[in-house]
Write a protein that holds these residues in place. Structure first.
Motif: not given
Length: 360
Positions: A237, A160, A241, A220, A164, A233
């Motif tokens: 995520v 993550l 991750s 996004w 990100l 999201f």
């Protein structure tokens, strides 16, 4: 035992025979990432009102395909996925947006790893491995934190942050310093770019970061609008991750294993690093497909221009050269990841347990 002359002869033969890429195979591999990802996102959208368990399975599948995309992004950085440099550059950029990573910036840093493979004085891997003496000088709390932050169970958190969060923060921080420099210019009329930007090696790198982030933020926004913010999201995520964590583990275990070659700058030997400091991962066939045969990492470090779709055949023909390369099985990965200390006098990596055994 292979002689130095045989090694050099075989390396030249491998370059001549296996380092040729094809645009057709590169295109098919690119489609093998983007088509499943589009299908999985559509499936998540359809499954959300029906079953969250199904969404969870699809999100896991998404993370695996994203991992494949990251490996192909890595190949583009070596100009080995396609014969065309332009196709490698365009595809690498798109795969970088998928991974959340400015690909050209990452590739430049990764090529430094290749030029210093096994030289742990210059590059200590993604885990930033400490020397044994430095570890022993830590207090108990610092030792505990060092071990925990390198635990394989925390790899999704590392994924993550690495893929990100950090690329966004680096871009914002660099943009802030660039804006300050723009407004602080005096009558000396110095170029904005005479002095390197903080967090950025060059303006070329900054442009890569800028385009990557602007396109990523646009994607996004469109995905959140089409699917709903929460659904997109959360799945993004989680899958990002996991994919990042898988990638960090995969690239780490290719160099971190029991008594892996870890030389200081003095006496460093690149060929020895290939044989004794790079692993050959023995993975199930489906996982070799997911990871685009990056398990044949010893071949890749001997010649990075060999495309992933030729690595297995290259190993099969020249396996006599690599009999001493450390084999790491799928279920051996967690134990291999425990070798997180650099024994400088012995020029190898060791585990905390081994160091504690010496102290007892």
């Amino acid at each position: 035992m292979i002689t130095q002359a045989e090694w050099q002869t075989s390396k030249r033969a491998i370059v001549d025979r296996y380092s040729t890429s094809t645009n057709l195979l590169g295109a098919l591999q690119l489609l093998s990432v983007f088509v499943p990802i589009a299908g999985l996102w559509y499936a998540i959208y359809l499954s959300a009102p029906i079953s969250l368990w199904l969404v969870a399975v699809e999100t896991l599948g998404l993370s695996l395909i994203m991992l494949r995309g990251f490996v192909l992004m890595h190949d583009c950085g070596h100009n080995s996925l396609f014969r065309s440099k332009t196709l490698n550059r365009i595809s690498g950029f798109l795969l970088g947006v998928l991974a959340g990573m400015p690909q050209q910036v990452w590739a430049d840093n990764h090529r430094y790893h290749h030029s210093t493979n096994g030289n742990w004085e210059k590059y200590r891997g993604p885990l930033n491995v400490a020397c044994v003496s430095d570890y022993l000088a830590m207090n108990k709390g610092d030792r505990r934190r060092y071990r925990y932050t390198r635990d394989i169970l925390l790899s999704p958190v590392a994924g993550l942050l690495y893929f990100l969060v950090n690329p966004r923060l680096t871009w914002l921080r660099t943009s802030y310093h660039l804006a300050r420099r723009l407004f602080a210019r005096t009558g000396e009329h110095k170029s904005l770019f005479d002095v390197p930007l903080k967090g950025c090696a060059s303006m070329t790198h900054y442009r890569y970061m800028l385009t990557n982030n602007l396109l990523l933020l646009t994607v996004w926004g469109l995905m959140a609008w089409a699917m709903g913010s929460w659904l997109f999201f959360i799945c993004y995520v989680v899958s990002g991750s996991l994919a990042g964590g898988f990638g960090i583990v995969l690239f780490t275990v290719q160099h971190n294993f029991e008594h892996s070659y870890a030389s200081p700058d003095e006496g460093w030997n690149r060929d020895q690093a290939t044989l004794d400091g790079t692993s050959f991962l023995i993975l199930p066939g489906w996982l070799n497909w997911i990871t685009a045969d990056v398990a044949y990492h010893h071949i890749h470090h001997m010649c990075a221009s060999v495309p992933n779709y030729r690595l297995a055949a290259c190993h099969k023909e020249y396996q006599h050269m690599f009999s001493s390369v450390r084999r790491v099985g799928f279920f051996e990965i967690p134990s291999a990841m425990k070798h997180i200390l650099w024994d400088l006098p012995a020029r190898r990596l060791v585990s905390v347990a081994e160091v504690n055994g010496r102290e007892a």
